[in-house]
Design a protein around this motif. Structure first.
Motif, PDB file in Angstrom:
ATOM      1  N   PHE A  92       0.875  -1.172   0.000  1.00  0.00           N
ATOM      2  CA  PHE A  92       0.000   0.000   0.000  1.00  0.00           C
ATOM      3  C   PHE A  92       0.909   1.218   0.000  1.00  0.00           C
ATOM      4  CE2 PHE A  92      -2.153   3.559   1.924  1.00  0.00           C
ATOM      5  CZ  PHE A  92      -3.399   3.535   1.320  1.00  0.00           C
ATOM      6  N   PHE A  93       0.645   2.176  -0.888  1.00  0.00           N
ATOM      7  CA  PHE A  93       1.501   3.346  -1.004  1.00  0.00           C
ATOM      8  C   PHE A  93       0.842   4.577  -0.383  1.00  0.00           C
ATOM      9  CE2 PHE A  93       2.982   0.677  -4.531  1.00  0.00           C
ATOM     10  CZ  PHE A  93       4.316   0.572  -4.167  1.00  0.00           C
ATOM     11  N   ASN A  94       1.657   5.325   0.362  1.00  0.00           N
ATOM     12  CA  ASN A  94       1.215   6.602   0.916  1.00  0.00           C
ATOM     13  C   ASN A  94       2.314   7.628   0.706  1.00  0.00           C
ATOM     14  OD1 ASN A  94       2.587   4.974   2.905  1.00  0.00           O
ATOM     15  ND2 ASN A  94       0.627   4.562   3.850  1.00  0.00           N
ATOM     16  N   PRO A 253       8.196  12.703  -2.180  1.00  0.00           N
ATOM     17  CA  PRO A 253       7.495  12.070  -1.059  1.00  0.00           C
ATOM     18  C   PRO A 253       6.798  10.769  -1.465  1.00  0.00           C
ATOM     19  CG  PRO A 253       7.032  14.421  -1.136  1.00  0.00           C
ATOM     20  CD  PRO A 253       7.727  14.079  -2.414  1.00  0.00           C
ATOM     21  N   ILE A 254       7.144   9.690  -0.762  1.00  0.00           N
ATOM     22  CA  ILE A 254       6.484   8.401  -0.964  1.00  0.00           C
ATOM     23  C   ILE A 254       6.730   7.538   0.263  1.00  0.00           C
ATOM     24  CG2 ILE A 254       8.462   7.410  -2.203  1.00  0.00           C
ATOM     25  CD1 ILE A 254       6.441   5.720  -3.809  1.00  0.00           C
ATOM     26  N   GLY A 255       5.725   6.803   0.677  1.00  0.00           N
ATOM     27  CA  GLY A 255       5.855   5.806   1.729  1.00  0.00           C
ATOM     28  C   GLY A 255       5.216   4.527   1.252  1.00  0.00           C
ATOM     29  N   ALA A 256       5.567   3.408   1.873  1.00  0.00           N
ATOM     30  CA  ALA A 256       4.994   2.128   1.482  1.00  0.00           C
ATOM     31  C   ALA A 256       4.880   1.223   2.694  1.00  0.00           C
ATOM     32  CB  ALA A 256       5.848   1.458   0.406  1.00  0.00           C
ATOM     33  N   CYS A 257       3.810   0.461   2.740  1.00  0.00           N
ATOM     34  CA  CYS A 257       3.634  -0.583   3.741  1.00  0.00           C
ATOM     35  C   CYS A 257       3.452  -1.892   2.981  1.00  0.00           C
ATOM     36  CB  CYS A 257       2.424  -0.291   4.626  1.00  0.00           C
ATOM     37  SG  CYS A 257       2.109  -1.576   5.870  1.00  0.00           S
ATOM     38  N   LEU A 258       4.364  -2.836   3.204  1.00  0.00           N
ATOM     39  CA  LEU A 258       4.298  -4.142   2.559  1.00  0.00           C
ATOM     40  C   LEU A 258       3.884  -5.189   3.577  1.00  0.00           C
ATOM     41  CD1 LEU A 258       6.490  -2.472   0.782  1.00  0.00           C
ATOM     42  CD2 LEU A 258       6.987  -4.722  -0.171  1.00  0.00           C
ATOM     43  N   ALA A 259       3.185  -6.214   3.119  1.00  0.00           N
ATOM     44  CA  ALA A 259       2.713  -7.250   4.033  1.00  0.00           C
ATOM     45  C   ALA A 259       2.567  -8.576   3.308  1.00  0.00           C
ATOM     46  CB  ALA A 259       1.380  -6.844   4.659  1.00  0.00           C
ATOM     47  N   ARG A 260       2.580  -9.646   4.097  1.00  0.00           N
ATOM     48  CA  ARG A 260       2.226 -10.955   3.568  1.00  0.00           C
ATOM     49  C   ARG A 260       0.757 -10.923   3.137  1.00  0.00           C
ATOM     50  NH1 ARG A 260       5.961 -14.993   5.353  1.00  0.00           N
ATOM     51  NH2 ARG A 260       7.322 -14.282   7.050  1.00  0.00           N
ATOM     52  N   THR A 261       0.399 -11.799   2.202  1.00  0.00           N
ATOM     53  CA  THR A 261      -0.977 -11.826   1.701  1.00  0.00           C
ATOM     54  C   THR A 261      -1.985 -12.019   2.819  1.00  0.00           C
ATOM     55  OG1 THR A 261      -0.246 -12.710  -0.433  1.00  0.00           O
ATOM     56  CG2 THR A 261      -2.567 -13.012   0.144  1.00  0.00           C
ATOM     57  N   LYS A 265      -4.714  -8.925   3.191  1.00  0.00           N
ATOM     58  CA  LYS A 265      -6.131  -9.099   2.862  1.00  0.00           C
ATOM     59  C   LYS A 265      -7.064  -8.688   4.001  1.00  0.00           C
ATOM     60  CE  LYS A 265      -6.555 -14.004   4.140  1.00  0.00           C
ATOM     61  NZ  LYS A 265      -6.775 -15.371   3.602  1.00  0.00           N
ATOM     62  N   LEU A 266      -6.483  -8.298   5.163  1.00  0.00           N
ATOM     63  CA  LEU A 266      -7.312  -7.729   6.226  1.00  0.00           C
ATOM     64  C   LEU A 266      -7.924  -6.403   5.796  1.00  0.00           C
ATOM     65  CD1 LEU A 266      -4.948  -8.483   9.261  1.00  0.00           C
ATOM     66  CD2 LEU A 266      -7.154  -9.575   8.805  1.00  0.00           C
ATOM     67  N   PHE A 267      -7.243  -5.699   4.882  1.00  0.00           N
ATOM     68  CA  PHE A 267      -7.822  -4.489   4.298  1.00  0.00           C
ATOM     69  C   PHE A 267      -8.848  -4.889   3.236  1.00  0.00           C
ATOM     70  CE2 PHE A 267      -3.890  -1.674   5.181  1.00  0.00           C
ATOM     71  CZ  PHE A 267      -4.486  -1.123   6.296  1.00  0.00           C
ATOM     72  N   THR A 268      -9.963  -4.189   3.237  1.00  0.00           N
ATOM     73  CA  THR A 268     -10.984  -4.370   2.213  1.00  0.00           C
ATOM     74  C   THR A 268     -11.303  -3.002   1.625  1.00  0.00           C
ATOM     75  OG1 THR A 268     -12.682  -4.199   3.940  1.00  0.00           O
ATOM     76  CG2 THR A 268     -11.986  -6.416   3.298  1.00  0.00           C
ATOM     77  N   PRO A 269     -11.939  -2.946   0.460  1.00  0.00           N
ATOM     78  CA  PRO A 269     -12.231  -1.633  -0.142  1.00  0.00           C
ATOM     79  C   PRO A 269     -12.942  -0.693   0.832  1.00  0.00           C
ATOM     80  CG  PRO A 269     -12.675  -3.369  -1.717  1.00  0.00           C
ATOM     81  CD  PRO A 269     -12.341  -4.062  -0.423  1.00  0.00           C
ATOM     82  N   GLY A 270     -12.332   0.470   1.038  1.00  0.00           N
ATOM     83  CA  GLY A 270     -12.880   1.468   1.938  1.00  0.00           C
ATOM     84  C   GLY A 270     -12.285   1.464   3.327  1.00  0.00           C
ATOM     85  N   SER A 271     -11.521   0.423   3.686  1.00  0.00           N
ATOM     86  CA  SER A 271     -10.955   0.362   5.041  1.00  0.00           C
ATOM     87  C   SER A 271      -9.672   1.162   5.180  1.00  0.00           C
ATOM     88  CB  SER A 271     -10.705  -1.098   5.451  1.00  0.00           C
ATOM     89  OG  SER A 271      -9.795  -1.726   4.561  1.00  0.00           O
ATOM     90  N   HIS A 272      -9.082   1.591   4.072  1.00  0.00           N
ATOM     91  CA  HIS A 272      -7.899   2.437   4.118  1.00  0.00           C
ATOM     92  C   HIS A 272      -7.788   3.149   2.779  1.00  0.00           C
ATOM     93  CE1 HIS A 272      -4.377   3.956   5.986  1.00  0.00           C
ATOM     94  NE2 HIS A 272      -3.496   3.300   5.230  1.00  0.00           N
ATOM     95  N   GLY A 273      -7.074   4.257   2.731  1.00  0.00           N
ATOM     96  CA  GLY A 273      -6.950   4.967   1.473  1.00  0.00           C
ATOM     97  C   GLY A 273      -6.013   6.148   1.572  1.00  0.00           C
ATOM     98  N   SER A 274      -5.749   6.769   0.431  1.00  0.00           N
ATOM     99  CA  SER A 274      -4.874   7.937   0.358  1.00  0.00           C
ATOM    100  C   SER A 274      -5.190   8.704  -0.916  1.00  0.00           C
ATOM    101  CB  SER A 274      -3.405   7.504   0.359  1.00  0.00           C
ATOM    102  OG  SER A 274      -2.553   8.613   0.121  1.00  0.00           O
ATOM    103  N   THR A 275      -5.313  10.010  -0.814  1.00  0.00           N
ATOM    104  CA  THR A 275      -5.566  10.817  -2.003  1.00  0.00           C
ATOM    105  C   THR A 275      -4.375  10.816  -2.955  1.00  0.00           C
ATOM    106  OG1 THR A 275      -7.101  12.276  -0.836  1.00  0.00           O
ATOM    107  CG2 THR A 275      -6.095  13.140  -2.842  1.00  0.00           C
ATOM    108  N   PHE A 276      -3.193  11.082  -2.415  1.00  0.00           N
ATOM    109  CA  PHE A 276      -2.009  11.222  -3.265  1.00  0.00           C
ATOM    110  C   PHE A 276      -1.134   9.977  -3.294  1.00  0.00           C
ATOM    111  CE2 PHE A 276      -2.868  15.547  -1.567  1.00  0.00           C
ATOM    112  CZ  PHE A 276      -3.214  16.163  -2.760  1.00  0.00           C
ATOM    113  N   GLY A 277      -1.312   9.055  -2.329  1.00  0.00           N
ATOM    114  CA  GLY A 277      -0.417   7.922  -2.213  1.00  0.00           C
ATOM    115  C   GLY A 277      -0.376   7.072  -3.470  1.00  0.00           C
TER     116      GLY A 277
END
Length: 388
Positions: A92-94, A253-261, A265-277
């Motif tokens: 996920f990029f921020n 400016p860029i950040g990233a969060c990487l994770a195992r699948t 997959k704990l994130f679902t559409p709408g549970s996290h987001g970023s305008t510019f990320g």
């Protein structure tokens, strides 16, 4: 130059730069400086790298922003590259390191929620630094950072960095509520504090045994700073979650969060987001940074020049009465002094033409670009020896 319209969150030196190239910066009067800070571990491939200049210019003329309502090709490319390099699966990029750590903390909360834990706890380290948002401040340590901001959100348990006995103690007391451990492989802001050999491997085993997430903040150590792509690779482990920023964008400016699948997959559409990320410009720059590091063999150079710099500092300074310790890995080095030297950075710039950083009041922190050469190693050593 006046800063009357700026909030007083910084205490900058009376120094401003007009341009940079490689490891060098030039001030408004044209004086040259060797940059041994790299924007605090940001400009890993050096200032104004021609490949980056071309990529930024081309992308600016093509497309800067569409939002994450649509697919972004460069974002997908960068995610694939980082997954391949790290052994993790999804990104996920921020826009910053603090945002990346907030993303990790949200994943920890969701991990606890999925397990039915109503009041989840995250284990963090004493003297840690994870950012300046309210959540990441709560996970950090140090009264100067937190002063005036109590009460902070989040539930955290602090243990000593490198102290497995303390970890065992909190496991016995709070184990049913603990969902994750968050730490820096090397604590940067607290003075380049290295974890004992085997500590990360022991944490990996402990987290796996108890069903916790191992979350590594590689915002400062990542993207080649310690001589490998990520510091955790030197312990032969893979975390469940990793955060990046700083060197990934070399100033963009860029950040990233990487994770195992299984975690991502704990994130679902709408549970996290970023305008510019993850915008096209930032992600194209990130891909170009990775290209440059590979093509110029900068991981090997960081390891080699880091060893040389560490060895030369120990030869020149180990008998100095002001020097308590010299430690580091790759091109991330700390020189701990006996007494505070708060004007040292200003003197280094003014007297030696070298930019360095002093953290915690008495630790000289060296974070030069990964392009550093042996002559520049000698320049840094000579400058610090003269200053002390």
């Amino acid at each position: 130059m006046t800063a009357a319209c700026l909030m007083t969150t910084y205490q900058p030196l009376a120094l401003s730069f007009a341009r940079g190239l490689g490891t060098r910066l030039w001030d408004q009067q044209g004086r040259e400086y060797l940059d041994a800070v790299a924007g605090v571990a940001v400009t890993n491939v050096g200032h104004s790298h021609p490949r980056l200049v071309t990529a930024i210019s081309e992308q600016a003329g093509l497309l800067l922003h569409t939002s994450n309502l649509y697919g972004i090709d460069w974002q997908q490319r960068l995610a694939q590259r980082l997954a391949r390099l790290s052994g993790l699966d999804q990104a996920f990029f921020n826009n910053s390191g603090a945002e990346a750590n907030e993303t990790a903390l949200k994943l920890a909360r969701l991990h606890g929620w999925k397990k039915g834990i109503e009041q989840p706890l995250v284990v963090v380290m004493e003297n840690a630094f994870h950012g300046r948002t309210l959540g990441t401040m709560a996970a950090s340590d140090g009264p100067s950072v937190r002063l005036g901001f109590q009460r902070l959100p989040g539930d955290f348990i602090k243990v000593g960095f490198g102290d497995l006995t303390a970890l065992d103690a909190v496991t016995r007391e709070f184990g049913a509520r603990i969902v994750a451990v968050l730490l820096e492989p090397i604590q940067g802001e607290s003075g380049v504090q290295l974890a004992p050999p085997g500590y990360l491997k022991a944490l990996r085993a402990h987290c796996s045994q108890h069903g916790w997430l191992l979350m590594l903040d590689e915002i400062q150590t990542g993207i080649g700073r310690t001589g490998t792509w990520f510091a955790f690779q030197q312990e032969g482990i893979v975390p469940d979650v990793m955060t990046l920023a700083k060197g990934l964008g070399n100033g963009i400016p860029i950040g990233a969060c990487l994770a195992r699948t299984s975690v991502a997959k704990l994130f679902t559409p709408g549970s996290h987001g970023s305008t510019f990320g993850g915008n096209p410009l930032a992600c194209r720059v990130g891909c170009t940074v990775l290209d440059i590091i590979e093509e110029q063999d900068l991981l090997e150079n960081a390891a080699r020049q880091g060893e040389r710099l560490l060895a030369r500092l120990r030869v020149e300074l180990s008998e100095h009465p002001q020097v308590l310790a010299i430690r580091g890995r790759g091109l991330m080095i700390g020189i701990e002094l006996a007494t505070p030297q708060r004007d040292l950075a200003a003197r280094a710039a003014r007297e030696q033409g070298v930019l360095l950083n002093v953290t915690r009041g008495k630790v000289i922190r060296l974070l030069p670009p990964l392009t550093l050469d042996s002559k520049e190693v000698e320049m840094i050593v000579r400058a610090i020896a003269r200053l002390l």
